[in-house]
Enzyme design. Structure first.
Site, short mmCIF file in Angstrom:
data_model
loop_
_atom_site.label_atom_id
_atom_site.label_comp_id
_atom_site.label_asym_id
_atom_site.label_seq_id
_atom_site.Cartn_x
_atom_site.Cartn_y
_atom_site.Cartn_z
N GLY A 258 27.13 21.44 23.23
CA GLY A 258 28.32 21.51 22.39
C GLY A 258 29.35 20.48 22.83
CG ASP A 259 31.19 20.90 26.45
OD1 ASP A 259 31.94 21.42 25.61
OD2 ASP A 259 30.85 21.46 27.51
CB SER A 289 22.78 16.25 25.74
OG SER A 289 23.02 17.48 25.07
O1 RIB Z 1 30.10 24.06 27.59
C1 RIB Z 1 29.42 24.10 28.80
C2 RIB Z 1 30.38 24.27 29.91
O2 RIB Z 1 30.99 25.54 29.77
C3 RIB Z 1 29.80 24.27 31.30
O3 RIB Z 1 29.80 23.00 31.87
C4 RIB Z 1 30.67 25.27 32.03
O4 RIB Z 1 31.38 24.68 33.08
C5 RIB Z 1 31.59 25.89 30.99
O5 RIB Z 1 32.83 25.31 30.99
#
Ligand code: RIB
Length: 318
Positions: A258-259, A289
């Protein structure tokens, strides 16, 4: 080495965590039970840091505003940012607090469950942001999540409004929000679980998701982008709703996907690409990823991503 990096276009005001990742096969321990896990890894994480690192890996130069503790992890987290070419000037060290940590549990299908213990992240204060007003006025986009204290998020949203910046808010993890601060946000990007928690609307069908998205549009958000994992994503605003497919890959660990998506999306937007094209490329970046273990360490660099993306055959028409 990084002295010629371009001016920052994106300010990421948010979290960092040390990810303590346990991989397990069959079952999760019950209360009172001890069982063997399969593997363990420590990695750099935190939604804010991950999104900023995705931007940096793609060639951007994010301005990172975050807080670490004066413990074992603080210096490592700073070092990691430096290694990604990110300026650590705006990383606050909070005395007497631990750095944020995230115990993460990944099952055999690559799906994860995460605890976050924000530690120093909860001590990034509204004043820390307000005193950066002139620096922040130089960027075009503000990128936020919800792993820091909400007062700080709200003050930052107000500042973005005052300075006329485009805000991308990834409401993760979902928390009770004071809706009045959402007015004018350019892009609000929850996953389906967060959409449900935030709006109370079920997310089992497209119509339900649209209902949740419209609830948010009524709060004054300009675009809602709901991420749906391997089902892709759905962009909703007052004129359109459009689905974007996910790129099919063999996933081994979805942690941080998601990030990767949000970071890549903001990077492409900051390069002047259109919203739809940016979403499509971000979908590719996130999918790629998941084919590697870990959080930030599963994020591809620009060259690797571009090579892989050029070989994908989903037809696009933007
Ligand atoms: O979105 C994943 C992240 O969620 C992880 O890296 C963890 O640290 C939490 O913040």
């Amino acid at each position: 080495m990084h002295s010629h990096r371009s001016q920052s276009k994106v300010a990421m005001i948010g979290s960092n965590m040390m990810d303590l990742i346990t991989y397990y096969d069959d079952s999760f321990p019950k209360v009172g039970e001890t069982i063997f896990g399969k593997d363990f890894e420590i990695g750099f994480g935190g939604k804010g840091a991950n999104q900023a690192v995705a931007i940096a890996k793609l060639g951007g130069n994010p301005l990172v505003v975050t807080a670490v503790g004066n413990d074992l992890f603080g210096p490592l987290v700073k070092e990691n940012f430096k290694n990604q070419g990110i300026d650590i000037t705006w990383i606050k060290t909070v005395n007497g607090k631990t750095s944020g940590v995230a115990p993460i549990f990944v099952d055999k299908n690559g799906y994860n469950s995460i605890f976050i213990i924000p530690g120093a992240n909860s001590f990034l204060e509204p004043e820390d942001i307000l005193q950066m007003k002139s620096v922040l006025s130089e960027v075009s986009f503000f990128l936020l999540q919800l792993e820091i204290k909400l007062e700080t998020v709200y003050v930052t949203l107000n500042l973005a409004h005052e300075l006329g910046k485009k805000v991308i808010l990834n409401p993760a993890p979902a928390r009770n929000l004071d809706w009045k601060y959402l007015e004018g946000i350019y892009l609000f990007a929850p996953n389906e679980t967060e959409l449900h928690s935030l709006t109370g609307v079920n997310t089992n069908s497209r119509n339900e998701i649209l209902k949740g998205a419209h609830f948010l549009l009524e709060k004054g958000v300009q675009n809602v982008l709901v991420t749906l994992g391997e089902k892709g994503s759905l962009l909703v605003n007052n004129t359109i709703n459009q689905s974007f497919p996910a790129y099919p890959v063999k996933s081994v660990d979805t942690t941080g996907a998601g990030d990767a998506f949000i970071g890549a999306l903001v990077y492409f937007l900051s390069q002047g690409q259109g919203l739809e094209e940016s979403i499509d490329k971000a979908s590719g970046y996130a999918a790629l990823s998941t084919t590697q273990r870990g959080t930030q360490k599963s994020f591809a660099d620009k060259e690797t991503f571009e090579r892989w993306f050029s070989l994908q055959s989903i037809s696009k028409d933007f």
